[in-house]
Design a protein around this motif. Structure first.
Motif, PDB file in Angstrom:
ATOM      1  N   LYS A  10      13.525   7.572  -1.745  1.00 46.71           N
ATOM      2  CA  LYS A  10      13.468   7.269  -0.773  1.00 46.71           C
ATOM      3  C   LYS A  10      13.806   8.578   0.665  1.00 46.71           C
ATOM      4  O   LYS A  10      12.904   8.971   1.001  1.00 46.71           O
ATOM      5  N   VAL A  67      11.990  12.324   1.987  1.00 41.98           N
ATOM      6  CA  VAL A  67      11.151  12.971   3.381  1.00 41.98           C
ATOM      7  C   VAL A  67      11.714  14.428   3.479  1.00 41.98           C
ATOM      8  O   VAL A  67      12.668  14.633   4.155  1.00 41.98           O
ATOM      9  N   THR A  69      14.004   2.609  10.271  1.00 39.71           N
ATOM     10  CA  THR A  69      13.171   2.598  11.300  1.00 39.71           C
ATOM     11  C   THR A  69      11.802   3.306  10.312  1.00 39.71           C
ATOM     12  O   THR A  69      11.174   2.730  10.953  1.00 39.71           O
ATOM     13  N   GLY A  70      12.093   4.385   9.684  1.00 38.03           N
ATOM     14  CA  GLY A  70      11.168   5.136   8.912  1.00 38.03           C
ATOM     15  C   GLY A  70       9.966   4.230   8.468  1.00 38.03           C
ATOM     16  O   GLY A  70       9.244   4.052   7.439  1.00 38.03           O
ATOM     17  N   GLU A  71      11.130   3.251   7.385  1.00 34.75           N
ATOM     18  CA  GLU A  71       9.904   2.187   6.487  1.00 34.75           C
ATOM     19  C   GLU A  71      10.152   1.220   7.604  1.00 34.75           C
ATOM     20  O   GLU A  71       8.074   0.178   6.661  1.00 34.75           O
ATOM     21  N   TYR A  72      10.345   0.470   8.528  1.00 34.18           N
ATOM     22  CA  TYR A  72       9.702  -0.412   9.103  1.00 34.18           C
ATOM     23  C   TYR A  72       8.623  -0.303  10.137  1.00 34.18           C
ATOM     24  O   TYR A  72       7.205  -0.736  10.555  1.00 34.18           O
ATOM     25  N   SER A  73       7.682   1.405  10.204  1.00 34.82           N
ATOM     26  CA  SER A  73       7.299   0.942  10.922  1.00 34.82           C
ATOM     27  C   SER A  73       5.148   2.050   9.854  1.00 34.82           C
ATOM     28  O   SER A  73       4.718   2.063  10.384  1.00 34.82           O
ATOM     29  N   THR A  74       6.059   1.993   8.985  1.00 33.60           N
ATOM     30  CA  THR A  74       5.137   1.975   7.486  1.00 33.60           C
ATOM     31  C   THR A  74       5.038   0.947   6.935  1.00 33.60           C
ATOM     32  O   THR A  74       3.991   0.524   6.012  1.00 33.60           O
ATOM     33  N   GLY A  75       5.458   0.253   7.178  1.00 33.34           N
ATOM     34  CA  GLY A  75       5.686  -1.131   6.785  1.00 33.34           C
ATOM     35  C   GLY A  75       6.139  -1.519   4.655  1.00 33.34           C
ATOM     36  O   GLY A  75       6.224  -2.229   4.345  1.00 33.34           O
ATOM     37  N   MET A  76       6.760  -0.468   4.834  1.00 34.35           N
ATOM     38  CA  MET A  76       7.394   0.427   3.104  1.00 34.35           C
ATOM     39  C   MET A  76       8.603  -0.654   3.578  1.00 34.35           C
ATOM     40  O   MET A  76       9.064  -1.139   1.753  1.00 34.35           O
ATOM     41  N   SER A 129       7.529  -4.105   1.061  1.00 38.24           N
ATOM     42  CA  SER A 129       8.172  -3.374  -0.414  1.00 38.24           C
ATOM     43  C   SER A 129       9.342  -3.509  -0.924  1.00 38.24           C
ATOM     44  O   SER A 129       9.413  -3.819  -2.249  1.00 38.24           O
TER      45      SER A 129
END
Length: 265
Positions: free
Chosen positions: A31, A35, A93-100, A103
């Protein structure tokens, strides 16, 4: 029959938990390294660090006594620390912004394992990158500097470089901790930049305020950026700086861990 069918898998998970952690590590590595922002951050870090090392080496010959070769290599950390900290923040924060992040936590419900895996991946990535940057900087500045690094005295060569690597890892982990704690990209980045860059400037202003405020100037030596500079110095006492940097890493990470465990994603 269902219980018998699922028993071997559950037993393997219990007997070999390290297999699960290896899987989470591999997932987090994929992940982070797939990116674009990661590679842009590392590229900016490399260009800034090597470019500033060349600049410092170039002006070294016009400075009385010259600049110690190791200082030319580690000094750019005063600027690249921001990129490292921001990278650590946006990994989360990238995961929080995308909702990942939902998952991620569905695939691995043990939240302490998730934060540990992200911390390990970010630490390894920054350590490897910094080692490569230092190696390149040493090679390209060697023809410019009149004096070379004396590897026979580790306290003036290897030790500052090792602590330079450790400091870059620490800056990234501080950003990672704020990412989990704040969960918002702008907020985590602003907090990271504030701690790494703004606070030292604010504290330094008190040096102009008279003797009554010198305790704040002394306290500023325990801020993460100043502690890192002391660690890479060949004359400063290492233990206070080392402990200060360790505390600055642990506080946001532990805070992020508590937030991750007590709040929904």
């Amino acid at each position: 029959m269902t219980a018998l069918a699922t028993a071997p898998a559950d037993t393997r998970t219990a007997v070999h938990p390290h297999l699960n952690f290896a899987r989470v590590l591999r997932s987090e590595w994929i992940k982070v390294t797939t990116v674009r922002s990661t590679w842009w951050s590392l590229l900016i870090t490399a260009v800034l660090s090597i470019g500033l090392s060349l600049l410092i080496a170039g002006v070294s010959n016009s400075v009385p006594g010259g600049v110690p070769p190791v200082r030319a290599i580690v000094s750019p950390m005063q600027f690249t620390m921001l990129v490292a900290g921001i990278l650590g923040a946006i990994v989360v924060t990238g995961e929080y912004s995308t909702g990942m992040i939902r998952s991620t936590l569905t695939a691995e419900p043990r939240r302490d394992v998730v934060i540990l895996a992200k911390a390990v991946v970010v630490a390894v990535l920054l350590a490897l990158t910094t080692i490569v940057i230092y190696a390149v900087a040493i090679v390209v500045t060697a023809p410019i500097l009149h004096t070379q690094i004396d590897w026979s005295t580790p306290r003036e060569s290897i030790v500052p470089l090792v602590f330079g690597v450790v400091s870059m890892v620490a800056f990234a982990l501080i950003g990672l901790g704020f990412g989990f704690l704040i969960r918002n990209g702008a907020g985590a980045i602003a907090t990271t930049v504030g701690v790494l860059f703004v606070l030292p400037l604010v504290f330094s202003l008190f040096s102009l305020a008279g003797d009554g405020w010198h305790w704040l100037v002394d306290l500023a030596q325990y801020l993460p950026s100043n502690a890192a500079q002391n660690l890479t110095s060949t004359t400063a006492d290492l233990w206070p700086a080392w402990l200060a940097l360790l505390v600055w890493v642990l506080v946001p990470l532990v805070g992020g861990w508590v937030t991750l465990r007590t709040r929904d994603a």
